[in-house]
Design an enzyme around this catalytic site. Structure first.
Site, PDB file in Angstrom:
ATOM      1  CD  GLN B 200      -7.446   3.240 -12.280  1.00 18.23           C
ATOM      2  OE1 GLN B 200      -8.492   3.892 -12.296  1.00 18.23           O
ATOM      3  NE2 GLN B 200      -7.329   2.090 -11.613  1.00 18.23           N
ATOM      4  NE  ARG B 220      -5.805   6.455 -17.907  1.00 20.78           N
ATOM      5  CZ  ARG B 220      -4.523   6.786 -17.835  1.00 20.78           C
ATOM      6  NH1 ARG B 220      -4.163   8.056 -17.886  1.00 20.78           N
ATOM      7  NH2 ARG B 220      -3.586   5.871 -17.706  1.00 20.78           N
ATOM      8  CB  ALA B 241     -12.159   9.812  -7.397  1.00 18.84           C
ATOM      9  CG  HIS B 242     -11.019   5.720 -10.302  1.00 17.34           C
ATOM     10  ND1 HIS B 242     -10.160   4.663 -10.383  1.00 17.34           N
ATOM     11  CD2 HIS B 242     -11.519   5.710  -9.058  1.00 17.34           C
ATOM     12  CE1 HIS B 242     -10.161   4.033  -9.233  1.00 17.34           C
ATOM     13  NE2 HIS B 242     -10.962   4.642  -8.409  1.00 17.34           N
ATOM     14  CG  ASN B 243     -14.643   4.278 -12.440  1.00 21.54           C
ATOM     15  OD1 ASN B 243     -14.393   4.248 -13.628  1.00 21.54           O
ATOM     16  ND2 ASN B 243     -13.993   3.558 -11.563  1.00 21.54           N
TER      17      ASN B 243
END
Lengths: 341, 341, 341
Positions: B200, B220, B241-243
């Site tokens: 990540q 991240r 969550a990511h993104n």
């Protein structure tokens, strides 16, 4: 599992006030499950689900109901509620940890804080101005206690607990790691297209004998306090918003969320991931089952639900699609009924 | 509740730009509820629910709408939005804490970190390599700031906040205890029967004036960053969550979960325990009610729901059982309709 | 994103065992998305959703399937599963952090704890009596490790992780900040109108290669242990209650809750905010979709659901009201069918 205390079956029966059948001299030094307990251990039979394991158990003694004891050839302690008796027996073998008085040299205690000489403060913990820790209390490693908090007699903050500000704990409260009490409530007002914060001026009051699970959050009140009465039991990852009031002896399982200003009665039980909307009341003795949502006040004791259990996805997708059209389906049934007349 | 600042009703009206009716000289030193405020305190009436408490209030002055002020004999401040006016008034009496510049001697600051001399770093906090803390920022007790992070001007990390890596905070961001920003996103690929991690490599960017609740987590990004635009407000125990990309001025209540790569618009409101699936878009000005699930993109503003409120369990069990057979029921209605023709 | 390692396309193809088409000498120093990668970076195309970005990519090389490589004029690495190949490639450019052996002087390690000289213990971390940290392990800043715990070889506790008591980690376990393993299970018995605690005497056993997300909680067992077999992957804010057993290679997304003594099989996938009731079994290879509730055992592999997706609130309110009367509606359909006969 081994424990530090050993008792004979007769001593145990006497301490718990239970009838003993079998060998009074058997020495017991701990507890175990019916399946795994050895000859020096006490097991229990509480649920019919495990009755089959009774015949094969190697446990030195078994706690069980009169009807189950009848056919059991081993040493038995007869209890009306074997699970409660087990809890008390296990606590005799494994008593709660007692405070080792003193403040660890790595702890940071504000000059205006008061820590009783009979309290324990663990390593790498900080305690802020005007906060007090009473005799017998344990504040474990890595805790942060902010300003104007009080930790009552014989409390245990296991480790890494945060009391942010104006959090008052009664006696014998236990709080597990990661719990955060007294963070700002989520109070916002929209003003000219931007959020502005509503200062959160209340605190959190927690009654005697409450227990608060790991990573659970309890916000402080907006004006008055957020309140847990005595003997409230909260599992992990629960959210209690500002100004909530929880009645005595109420228990909530993991992942429950209670929105602001809800008022929950005494002796209620909320199962896992249940949700309660804000500004409503739930009376005493209400049970809410798992993943159910309470969005209106409940005024009568009893059990309430709205959770749905899984089925095969392909079948569920059909049901769910029909659910979205359900009002239309109902109208069509009404039309059929009318035509028939 | 007492505060450090006192103002007359006239001064307060002037500071808030509101019309005053009644005694301009009344001294106010804090705020309270209609029910509990005393003669030196300011209360507010925003919801019709509490109109009954107006007649009996002992508050020195009350913030209310013109139509409510008409019959009120006490000192009144007339506001179009009394709740927003209350928020601004309460902030005058209880201003945000100002940084007390300096680094507590128990804090551990990496040699390659930069802490502005006008920032405050509390006890038992650690700051990693290449991280920066700007002037006026407060990093409270027990925080962990990892590598390559930036804490903007006048931010407040209340206590025990973790910024893992590559987390950039704008100005005036407030983060409550237990929040974790910048942990690895949950990126996995199945390879020959075992999971392998997808590194990540992105970070987290948080805009000015955001607020992040206790024990909330924001991962991240996998390649690019996870982004919160300005003035986003997150309550406790939320998972981002990511993104994920969250638009400005959007607010989410406790226990909401947003899956990876979802894109949420501006001025959205997600009520408690709502869930949003990954890789979809929600446009601006969308409201999602409590415990509802968004699994497809929403392209029109408005309010959306799928939560179900509780009923008595015995009644609910019947409804739920029928729901599982709903496709069959619908087909039977169709058959009846066909026969009729 | 820049990384410390650079590889030619040919070296990369060889390391990953993939077919190379195009320029073997291109130097790659990192990874990126199709849309953002530059000439020194490797991108991937895994989902048809992004096929449109392939033509315009500036990436130095692209990982893709044979059928996508056919029309691509740039340098390509052909993979059966481009996402898994990407994960392995990204790990080559960005290898996991290696322990920097030594104990930070601000850490507090009990005299009876054993930290391998090849392990790293970060600042402001405490380690309790009889706990062990193996070679290659990283225990990051702000962690609390209690008594009788074991951290296996090459584990990484990123920061602020708590292991309460009797938590045994296998090799290469990664745990993200705020996670709490080994807190007391939520075991209570009602006795004469008050709750009494059931001592929680088990521990937590975590197999090799597991990953545990930020603010996730895993309680220790009541009598026996709570168990995660190898390669279990848990996202953030998950609750695993006491005595749960999770099979190898099972993955759970954020906000999932598993109640006590549930037994989950191998290679299962639970999507976000799914819930599993206690004392039941889920067999291997079961998928549960988001916000679905499992309240009975599942004995056949496959996908299961009960989550409902949102619709406009005004429409949903009608469907939800009809749902509450669904049993009556079904009876009316039966009545219509009977009349017809």
């Amino acid at each position: 599992m081994d424990a530090k205390h050993a008792l004979t079956a007769a001593e145990l029966a006497q301490r718990l006030g239970l009838e003993l059948r079998g060998d009074p001299a058997i020495a017991l030094h701990g507890v175990g499950s019916l399946a795994a307990a050895g000859p020096g251990e006490l097991a229990f039979l509480s649920s019919a689900r495990y009755r089959g394991e009774l015949a094969a158990t190697r446990a030195g003694a078994v706690l069980l109901r009169g009807e189950d004891a009848a056919g059991y050839p081993g040493t038995a302690l007869v209890a009306g509620d074997p699970y409660a008796a087990y809890a008390r027996a296990a606590a005799l073998f494994h008593p709660r940890r007692v405070a080792a008085p003193g403040i660890h040299p790595s702890a940071v205690v504000h000059a205006d804080a008061e820590v009783d000489p009979a309290a324990e403060v663990g390593p790498l913990t900080s305690i802020g101005a005007r906060s007090r820790v009473a005799a017998g209390a344990i504040v474990g490693p890595g805790c942060v206690i902010g300003e104007d908090c009080a930790v009552g007699r014989d409390c245990e903050l296991v480790a890494r607990v945060t009391l942010v500000a104006r959090v008052l704990l009664g006696a014998r409260v236990r709080i597990h790691p990661g719990a955060v009490l007294g963070a700002d409530g989520f109070g916002l007002a929209m003003d000219a297209g931007r959020w502005i914060n509503v200062p959160q001026l209340g605190g959190v009051r927690v009654g005697d004998d409450c227990e608060i699970g790991a990573n659970t959050t309890i916000d402080r009140g907006a004006i008055e306090d957020t309140v847990l009465e005595e003997d409230v039991r909260l599992d992990n990852l629960i959210q209690i918003a500002h100004n909530v009031h929880v009645g005595a002896h109420t228990a909530m399982a993991g992942c429950v969320g209670i929105a602001g200003s809800a008022r929950i009665g005494r002796y209620c039980m909320l199962a896992g991931a249940a949700g309660v909307a804000g500004h409503l009341e739930i009376c005493d003795h209400v049970v809410v089952t798992a993943m159910s949502m309470v969005s209106q006040s409940i005024r009568e004791p009893g059990e309430y639900s709205s959770g749905i259990s899984v089925m095969r996805s392909r079948d569920w997708r059909r049901s769910a699609a029909r659910l979205r059209q359900l009002d239309g389906l109902a109208r069509r049934v009404i039309a059929l009924e009318r035509e028939r007349e």
